[in-house]
Design an enzyme around this catalytic site. Structure first.
Site, short mmCIF file in Angstrom:
data_model
loop_
_atom_site.label_atom_id
_atom_site.label_comp_id
_atom_site.label_asym_id
_atom_site.label_seq_id
_atom_site.Cartn_x
_atom_site.Cartn_y
_atom_site.Cartn_z
N PHE A 243 -37.43 9.73 32.94
CA PHE A 243 -38.59 10.59 33.24
C PHE A 243 -38.46 11.31 34.58
O PHE A 243 -39.45 11.83 35.10
CB PHE A 243 -39.89 9.78 33.20
N GLY A 470 -33.20 7.56 26.05
CA GLY A 470 -34.17 7.22 25.02
C GLY A 470 -34.42 8.35 24.03
O GLY A 470 -35.32 8.28 23.20
N ASN A 636 -33.27 17.17 15.26
CA ASN A 636 -33.57 15.92 14.56
C ASN A 636 -35.09 15.72 14.57
O ASN A 636 -35.69 15.43 15.59
CB ASN A 636 -32.88 14.75 15.27
N GLY A 708 -37.86 17.57 26.07
CA GLY A 708 -38.26 16.37 26.81
C GLY A 708 -39.56 16.48 27.59
O GLY A 708 -40.27 15.50 27.75
N GLU A 709 -39.83 17.65 28.10
CA GLU A 709 -40.96 17.75 29.03
C GLU A 709 -42.17 18.51 28.51
O GLU A 709 -43.29 18.28 28.95
CB GLU A 709 -40.48 18.38 30.34
MO1 MOS Z 1 -36.87 15.27 34.53
S1 MOS Z 1 -38.69 15.14 35.30
O1 MOS Z 1 -36.21 16.73 34.75
O2 MOS Z 1 -36.11 13.87 34.31
#
Ligand code: MOS
Length: 744
Positions: A243, A470, A636, A708-709
């Site tokens: 994270f 993850g 995926n 991811g974000e």
């Molecule tokens: Mo991130 S907050 O770019 O792991």
């Protein structure tokens, strides 16, 4: 490319071993003479250590050594952070641990105890007595915030923007809102606390650590310990959550390596949960102003977004709090500023969508408030201000599907059933509210190198030092390679998590998958060409004369004729074929700058939230969630949905519970445990419906945009907006705890 695997909800290749506990994390490696380390943390915010009393600690059975600034071997000081050397971005703090008697934050590691067991090390660490000469410290963000200094933009971050005269337009606007928001500091709470196992063999070093950046960490360790990079091997096959908290090098890593060198033993240092709060940076707190002016039809005439955040005096960086405000709304007048104060606290660091997660809370809350002022549906208001081009620089969007994500989301959520009057929807004692907000996160790529090998038995090996934080990193690349080479997924092996492999991107900025995919695709294409060349040179091959065969069924085929890779290699007497691909840093930077001038590209989404607010106690429960996202091509379906869902869960924490409490006198984090720092648990999280449009971005490898974000962005505002609808109350200070909703 045949699309047999890309887009499918393929199970994670490492799913089974993680489930049964066979995946080995940094703390799972045993060495016969392994020693354990524990940190001693400073208890003052600023000053000098005058004495360290370690006699009691040394009498604890099993204690090997107590290292302090008085006896520890010196590390080289951390190099200066420069944009020309990206690996310096991995420096968490400029403090040279154990080389100085100075204390820069309350909780700074100031000694390390090494013992035969973790229990002995931690107990002994608790017995070390330190005396200090205290100096005045500045630790209160709320008090210092008025002294913040506006920042300049740099190559990586935009700290300001101006278009037209936003203050004048605001003053002249027919309808306006002008709101101040605050968000608290947040701490990292990955499932796996930061853990390092360090093993020296002469001047060679092996480090087991769950990191988001093996390459940068290795480079940094080489500099600090004065050994060549090639002497260091980072092993990081699994990361128990990152994270952003494992993207930089913090004290635990350095002091494990130092302790191993000092004691001549392999050393494991697993931070305690409290240790993570004290020795690893978190998200900055912020104060923000968002002011919006519009005409009666809801067309924006002014957009102002300013923010104050903090760094530490010994490290930290700007978080892009106003970033989404550059791209979301078409307004002739825009004013954006980001300011910073430096405090005597631990440096801040990245934490999922740094800047955007809290910036979208303020922006999207203000947009919702403007909709109330106008008496307009908040989705309609957004659609009326949807820009054709990037509002400030006028760049074209590679891909802009906010209209589509809102349309799909409204349908899935049942937005039309919302009675817009505040407090009008009820379920017994619960006031029901529905809110929306926009999710937005820019798309990035980083340099990556890979090799792909075809073996005589038809097996494929993809090698790249990727980080498994993850997300199913290996699985996605296996799907891509299998399709590009036309082989079964089972025959692809992806080697990751080892710095001896070709250098991968860091796992950050939502960029890892796209960055690696670009290189994997290129290497696979080269391999196909080499295989075809081999076949065409050999008299017996059915591919003689083939010019453009398709990769399928484990080989190359054109017009019904062809053969498997295994057959091609066997006839040519080769046991393998290998291709390498990737771009160097300079070419990469040149391409990035060129692209950034030309295009704006990002992931986006629409967050739909339903809350129930207890009319007597103010307790807020999130009862339904729909998130519809445009993340380009979905590689995926299963892992992508998990990423987005995880982001939404983290956003529910940001909205309702998470808050690092810093003592205003001492700068000490007073809730450094999961008992006192509340993250959402299962009971706090409803079923989350995640849907992706799956429309490829034309400028990205395979059309994929990072995932991811973006999931956490907009979440805080969607909750706040739903609470506003349920109660009529606009909460501008996160987290939305029940005290903020009690009847006046
Ligand atoms: Mo991130 S907050 O770019 O792991």
């Amino acid at each position: 490319m045949s699309e047999k695997y890309v887009g499918r909800p393929v199970d994670r290749l490492d799913g089974a071993i993680k489930t049964v506990g066979e995946a080995r994390y940094a703390g799972d490696h045993r060495y016969p003479d392994l020693a354990h380390a524990a940190l001693v943390h400073a208890t003052i915010p600023r000053g000098r250590i005058t004495a360290v009393e370690d006699a009691a600690a040394r009498t604890v059975p099993g204690v090997i050594d107590v290292l302090t600034h008085e006896n520890a071997p010196a590390m080289k000081p951390p190099p200066k952070v420069t944009l020309l050397n990206l690996s310096t971005l991995a420096i968490g703090t400029s403090v040279n641990h154990l080389a100085t008697d100075e204390v820069h934050w309350n909780g700074q590691p100031i000694a390390v105890v090494v013992a035969e067991s973790q229990e002995a090390a931690r107990h002994a660490a608790s017995l070390v007595r330190v005396t200090y000469e205290e100096k005045p410290a500045v630790v209160d963000f709320a008090a210092e915030e008025p002294n913040a200094v506006p920042q300049k933009s740099n190559a990586l971050q935009s700290a300001r923007a101006d278009k037209g005269d936003a203050e004048k337009a605001l003053a002249d606007a027919e309808v306006s809102v002008d709101l101040r928001f605050t968000t608290p500091q947040h701490s990292h709470n990955a499932l796996e606390p930061h853990t390092t196992t360090a093993v020296w063999d002469g001047d060679r070093l092996t480090v087991h650590e769950g990191t988001q950046s093996m390459a940068w960490t290795r480079r940094h360790l080489a500099q600090r310990f004065g050994v060549p990079e090639r002497n260091i091997r980072m092993l990081s096959p699994f990361v128990g959550g990152g994270f952003g908290g494992k993207g930089q090098v913090w004290a635990g890593t350095l002091l494990a390596v130092l302790a191993a060198r000092a004691t001549g033993r392999p050393v494991r240092l697993a931070l305690t949960r409290a240790g993570v709060y004290h020795a690893v940076g978190g998200r900055t707190p912020s104060t923000q102003r968002v002011a919006l002016g519009a005409d009666r039809d809801g067309r924006l005439t002014a957009l102002i977004h300013t923010s104050v955040a903090r760094t530490g005096r010994v490290g930290g960086h700007l978080e892009q709090i106003t970033a989404a405000s550059r791209h979301l709304y078409d307004s002739p007048n825009i004013h954006l500023r980001q300011s910073l104060v430096q405090l005597d606290l631990i440096a801040n660091t990245s934490m999922r969508a740094p800047g955007e997660s809290i910036g979208t809370f303020a922006l999207e809350s203000a947009v919702d408030e403007l909709a109330w002022e106008l008496g307009m549906d908040p989705i309609e208001l957004r659609m009326r201000n949807e820009p054709e081009r990037d509002p400030i620089e006028g760049r074209r969007f590679t891909h802009r599907m906010l209209r589509e994500v809102y349309a799909v989301g409204a349908e899935r959520f049942g937005w039309s059933e919302r009675d817009p009057r505040p407090g009008s929807m009820r379920d017994g004692k619960w006031l029901v509210g529905m809110g929306v907000a926009t999710a937005y996160h820019p798309s990035l790529q980083m340099p990556a190198s890979v090799t792909v090998r075809l073996d005589a038995d038809g097996g494929v090996v993809v090698r790249c030092a990727l980080h498994e934080i993850g997300v199913g990193a290996a699985t996605a690349q296996a799907q891509i390679a299998a399709d590009e080479l036309g082989v079964p997924l089972e025959s692809v092996r992806v080697e990751i998590g080892d710095s001896d492999l070709p250098e991968g991107p860091m796992a950050g900025g939502s960029a890892q998958t796209a960055s690696a995919a670009s290189a994997v695709l290129e290497a696979c294409r080269k391999l196909r060409r080499s295989a075809l060349d081999l076949a065409r040179r050999s008299a017996g091959s059915p591919l003689r004369g083939a010019t453009d065969p398709r990769a399928r069924d484990g080989g190359l085929y054109q017009d019904g004729r062809g053969e498997t890779y295994a057959e091609i290699l066997a006839r040519a007497g080769r046991d393998h074929l290998e291709a390498r691909a990737g771009v160097g840093m300079l070419r990469f930077l040149a391409r990035t700058v060129r692209e950034q001038r030309r295009w704006m590209k990002a992931a986006s989404g629409a967050q739909f939230c339903e809350v129930r607010v207890d009319q007597d106690t103010g307790e807020v429960r999130v009862s339904r969630w729909v998130g519809v996202f445009d993340i380009g091509r979905v590689i995926n379906e299963k892992t992508v949905a998990s990423q987005l869902r995880g982001g939404i869960v983290m956003g529910i924490g940001l909205a309702l519970t998470e808050e690092t409490l810093v003592d205003r006198r001492t700068g000490r984090v007073v809730n450094a445990s999961l008992a006192d720092y509340h993250v959402p648990v299962h009971a706090d999280v409803p079923r989350i419906d995640v849907h992706c449009l799956d429309d490829p971005d034309p400028t990205m490898p395979l059309g994929l945009v990072g995932v991811g974000e973006v999931g956490i962005t907009g979440v805080g505002a969607a909750v706040a907006n739903a609470v506003r609808h349920a109660t009529g109350r606009r909460v501008q200070d996160l987290p939305i705890t029940l005290d903020k909703l009690l009847p006046h």
